[in-house]
Write a protein that holds these residues in place. Structure first.
Motif, PDB file in Angstrom:
ATOM      1  N   ARG A 142     -16.395  -4.278 -35.140  1.00 39.15           N
ATOM      2  CA  ARG A 142     -17.376  -4.666 -34.111  1.00 39.15           C
ATOM      3  C   ARG A 142     -17.723  -3.592 -33.128  1.00 39.15           C
ATOM      4  O   ARG A 142     -18.497  -3.854 -32.217  1.00 39.15           O
ATOM      5  CB  ARG A 142     -17.181  -6.149 -33.383  1.00 39.15           C
ATOM      6  N   GLY A 143     -17.039  -2.390 -33.277  1.00 35.15           N
ATOM      7  CA  GLY A 143     -17.088  -1.226 -32.255  1.00 35.15           C
ATOM      8  C   GLY A 143     -16.315  -1.457 -31.019  1.00 35.15           C
ATOM      9  O   GLY A 143     -16.662  -0.578 -30.159  1.00 35.15           O
ATOM     10  N   ASP A 144     -15.350  -2.544 -30.951  1.00 40.27           N
ATOM     11  CA  ASP A 144     -14.689  -2.470 -29.685  1.00 40.27           C
ATOM     12  C   ASP A 144     -13.571  -1.300 -29.705  1.00 40.27           C
ATOM     13  O   ASP A 144     -12.923  -1.033 -30.280  1.00 40.27           O
ATOM     14  CB  ASP A 144     -13.964  -3.876 -29.801  1.00 40.27           C
ATOM     15  N   GLN A 145     -13.655  -0.644 -28.497  1.00 37.87           N
ATOM     16  CA  GLN A 145     -12.751   0.633 -28.254  1.00 37.87           C
ATOM     17  C   GLN A 145     -11.499   0.079 -27.144  1.00 37.87           C
ATOM     18  O   GLN A 145     -10.705   1.011 -27.032  1.00 37.87           O
ATOM     19  CB  GLN A 145     -13.642   1.731 -27.711  1.00 37.87           C
ATOM     20  N   THR A 146     -11.358  -1.216 -27.142  1.00 37.46           N
ATOM     21  CA  THR A 146     -10.241  -1.591 -26.274  1.00 37.46           C
ATOM     22  C   THR A 146      -9.091  -1.112 -27.227  1.00 37.46           C
ATOM     23  O   THR A 146      -8.845  -1.643 -28.267  1.00 37.46           O
ATOM     24  CB  THR A 146     -10.096  -3.048 -26.081  1.00 37.46           C
ATOM     25  N   ALA A 147      -7.869  -0.779 -26.425  1.00 37.88           N
ATOM     26  CA  ALA A 147      -6.615  -0.377 -26.946  1.00 37.88           C
ATOM     27  C   ALA A 147      -6.008  -1.797 -27.269  1.00 37.88           C
ATOM     28  O   ALA A 147      -5.774  -2.597 -26.569  1.00 37.88           O
ATOM     29  CB  ALA A 147      -5.664   0.325 -26.300  1.00 37.88           C
ATOM     30  N   LEU A 148      -5.536  -1.916 -28.734  1.00 35.65           N
ATOM     31  CA  LEU A 148      -4.879  -3.171 -29.024  1.00 35.65           C
ATOM     32  C   LEU A 148      -3.427  -3.017 -29.168  1.00 35.65           C
ATOM     33  O   LEU A 148      -2.773  -2.020 -29.696  1.00 35.65           O
ATOM     34  CB  LEU A 148      -5.534  -3.589 -30.547  1.00 35.65           C
ATOM     35  N   ALA A 149      -2.762  -3.969 -28.764  1.00 34.76           N
ATOM     36  CA  ALA A 149      -1.370  -3.842 -28.745  1.00 34.76           C
ATOM     37  C   ALA A 149      -0.655  -3.968 -30.086  1.00 34.76           C
ATOM     38  O   ALA A 149      -1.233  -4.402 -30.839  1.00 34.76           O
ATOM     39  CB  ALA A 149      -0.667  -5.194 -27.770  1.00 34.76           C
ATOM     40  N   GLY A 150       0.573  -3.467 -29.942  1.00 32.24           N
ATOM     41  CA  GLY A 150       1.383  -3.622 -31.228  1.00 32.24           C
ATOM     42  C   GLY A 150       2.070  -4.933 -31.155  1.00 32.24           C
ATOM     43  O   GLY A 150       1.783  -5.727 -30.419  1.00 32.24           O
ATOM     44  N   PHE A 151       3.005  -5.063 -31.893  1.00 29.81           N
ATOM     45  CA  PHE A 151       4.026  -6.306 -32.008  1.00 29.81           C
ATOM     46  C   PHE A 151       5.176  -6.168 -32.711  1.00 29.81           C
ATOM     47  O   PHE A 151       5.658  -5.278 -33.647  1.00 29.81           O
ATOM     48  CB  PHE A 151       3.059  -7.655 -32.561  1.00 29.81           C
ATOM     49  N   ASN A 167      -8.358   1.999 -31.421  1.00 27.37           N
ATOM     50  CA  ASN A 167      -6.735   2.067 -31.370  1.00 27.37           C
ATOM     51  C   ASN A 167      -5.947   1.031 -31.342  1.00 27.37           C
ATOM     52  O   ASN A 167      -6.122  -0.080 -30.826  1.00 27.37           O
ATOM     53  CB  ASN A 167      -6.467   2.878 -29.990  1.00 27.37           C
ATOM     54  N   ALA A 168      -4.969   0.938 -32.319  1.00 25.81           N
ATOM     55  CA  ALA A 168      -3.950  -0.219 -32.212  1.00 25.81           C
ATOM     56  C   ALA A 168      -2.555   0.415 -32.453  1.00 25.81           C
ATOM     57  O   ALA A 168      -2.432   1.170 -33.323  1.00 25.81           O
ATOM     58  CB  ALA A 168      -4.502  -1.029 -33.722  1.00 25.81           C
ATOM     59  N   ASN A 169      -1.893  -0.332 -31.504  1.00 22.44           N
ATOM     60  CA  ASN A 169      -0.056   0.097 -31.350  1.00 22.44           C
ATOM     61  C   ASN A 169      -0.228   1.702 -31.161  1.00 22.44           C
ATOM     62  O   ASN A 169       0.483   2.327 -31.787  1.00 22.44           O
ATOM     63  CB  ASN A 169       0.420  -0.298 -32.609  1.00 22.44           C
ATOM     64  N   ASN A 170      -1.000   2.130 -30.369  1.00 26.26           N
ATOM     65  CA  ASN A 170      -1.426   3.702 -29.847  1.00 26.26           C
ATOM     66  C   ASN A 170      -1.370   4.652 -30.959  1.00 26.26           C
ATOM     67  O   ASN A 170      -1.075   5.698 -30.777  1.00 26.26           O
ATOM     68  CB  ASN A 170       0.254   3.845 -29.107  1.00 26.26           C
ATOM     69  N   THR A 171      -1.990   4.292 -32.073  1.00 27.54           N
ATOM     70  CA  THR A 171      -2.392   5.054 -33.111  1.00 27.54           C
ATOM     71  C   THR A 171      -4.021   4.830 -33.378  1.00 27.54           C
ATOM     72  O   THR A 171      -4.404   3.710 -33.240  1.00 27.54           O
ATOM     73  CB  THR A 171      -1.766   5.059 -34.190  1.00 27.54           C
TER      74      THR A 171
END
Length: 175
Positions: free
Chosen positions: A83-92, A139-143
């Protein structure tokens, strides 16, 4: 048809998963994988679901629960990036998720039902993703990763764990 992602579109640690995805239409692959996952786990009794091939390994139930949790998280990442969201997403932490789930208290049928619902939601998300969204990066999990790569990672992750179930759990159990 969705094209296989380039290795530059995802972190190197996902290469083994993406490499397991056969050539062909991703939606067809995910649907076929859903059917083979159902067939595999329907053949495992609730008692057998507690089996571990080694003391420090997850039970069969925990592996299926991990497959579901991971697909749910990766689909969420796909939704956000697609959806074009540029928020950095956390890992788990997969081990904390397995421990926190207390999945061994559930029946194998209930765990499988949850996987099926999750996979069906993944399929509809992928089916309805706009064509241009597949190249979006996030960006997901710092990558950095593309939406397209996430679709293939989802498929490859499930294939990987089913292979482990067959090779390490079911073959060890039958000895």
């Amino acid at each position: 048809m969705l094209q296989r992602p380039l290795t530059s579109e995802y972190p190197e640690y996902y290469v083994p998963y993406v490499d397991l995805v056969p050539e062909g239409d991703l939606l067809t692959i995910l649907n076929e994988d859903l059917n083979s996952t159902i067939a595999l786990f329907e053949g495992i009794s609730n008692e057998e679901g507690h089996f571990r091939y080694a003391t420090d390994k997850w039970s069969i139930k925990e592996v299926l629960g991990h497959m579901t949790d991971t697909e749910r998280i990766m689909s969420y990442r796909l939704l956000r990036i697609g959806r074009g969201d540029q928020t950095a997403l956390a890992g788990f932490n997969e081990n904390e998720f397995v421990e926190g789930s207390q999945i061994n208290n559930q029946s194998i049928n209930d765990i499988l039902e949850d996987f099926v619902a999750t996979r069906k939601a993944t399929i509809t998300l992928i089916k309805n993703m706009p064509v241009e969204a597949w190249s979006y990066k996030g960006n997901a999990n710092n990558t950095e990763v593309t939406a397209r790569a996430i679709g293939y990672i989802i498929a490859g992750h499930a294939i990987h764990h089913k292979k482990i179930i067959k090779e390490r759990y079911l073959s060890a159990k039958n000895r």
